[in-house]
Design an enzyme around this catalytic site. Structure first.
Site, PDB file in Angstrom:
ATOM      1  N   HIS A  40     -29.692  49.731  19.526  1.00  0.00           N
ATOM      2  CA  HIS A  40     -30.160  50.991  18.816  1.00  0.00           C
ATOM      3  C   HIS A  40     -31.133  52.008  19.627  1.00  0.00           C
ATOM      4  O   HIS A  40     -31.737  51.371  20.712  1.00  0.00           O
ATOM      5  CB  HIS A  40     -31.842  50.099  17.591  1.00  0.00           C
ATOM      6  CG  HIS A  40     -30.917  49.277  17.155  1.00  0.00           C
ATOM      7  ND1 HIS A  40     -31.312  50.104  15.196  1.00  0.00           N
ATOM      8  CD2 HIS A  40     -30.489  48.188  15.875  1.00  0.00           C
ATOM      9  CE1 HIS A  40     -30.614  49.519  14.570  1.00  0.00           C
ATOM     10  NE2 HIS A  40     -30.117  48.236  14.940  1.00  0.00           N
TER      11      HIS A  40
ATOM     12  N   HIS B 145     -24.657  46.747  18.112  1.00  0.00           N
ATOM     13  CA  HIS B 145     -24.816  48.307  18.058  1.00  0.00           C
ATOM     14  C   HIS B 145     -26.217  47.913  19.113  1.00  0.00           C
ATOM     15  O   HIS B 145     -26.970  47.176  18.485  1.00  0.00           O
ATOM     16  CB  HIS B 145     -24.631  48.601  17.157  1.00  0.00           C
ATOM     17  CG  HIS B 145     -25.369  48.047  15.532  1.00  0.00           C
ATOM     18  ND1 HIS B 145     -25.048  46.903  15.133  1.00  0.00           N
ATOM     19  CD2 HIS B 145     -26.917  48.623  15.424  1.00  0.00           C
ATOM     20  CE1 HIS B 145     -26.052  46.383  14.357  1.00  0.00           C
ATOM     21  NE2 HIS B 145     -26.993  47.606  14.251  1.00  0.00           N
TER      22      HIS B 145
END
Ligand code: ZN
Length: 137
Positions: free
Chosen positions: A100, A98
């Site tokens: 951020h 992922h």
């Protein structure tokens, strides 16, 4: 399947969505470093960026500017950091790749604060605001 993000992607666990398409989602981080902290996540599970075909890495990062644009517009932040952690030593909490997007505010300064726990209401209000900005992005 025990991966938290895979469960969020398949809607088995709720999250505050700000964007989704066939290959990626974007949600609010439940433990924001700063207000508006968001995550862009590929639907396909890979633990680390080094596990991904390069085309998928490109696709993941291609989603970041439009989401960041909406996050910044909705929060009124003065800047933002992009972070991508790989492995526990790098503070990767969820073992599913992922990115951020962390809004930054000049009034707060550049030092990294501890993560806070946002209220569900705060997250949903902000998510709704960001979703609106996504449409106009
Ligand atoms: Zn996963």
């Amino acid at each position: 399947m025990t991966c938290l993000f895979c469960q969020i992607i398949t809607r088995k666990i709720p999250a505050h969505f700000i964007y989704e398409d066939d290959t990626h989602i974007a949600i609010m981080d439940k433990y924001p470093i700063h207000r508006g902290h968001s995550l862009v996540i590929p639907r396909k599970h890979h633990e680390k960026i080094t596990d991904m075909p390069v085309e998928e890495v490109s696709a993941l990062f291609s989603k970041v500017p439009s989401v960041a644009h909406a996050v910044i517009e909705a929060t009124g932040a003065d800047g933002f950091n992009i972070g991508q952690n790989n492995g526990r030593a790098a503070n990767q909490i969820i073992p599913h790749v992922h990115v951020h997007i962390i809004p930054r505010y000049t009034t707060v300064g550049v030092a990294w604060p501890k993560r806070s726990i946002a209220s569900e209401k705060e997250l949903e209000d902000l998510a709704a605001k960001i979703r609106k900005c996504m449409k106009s992005a």
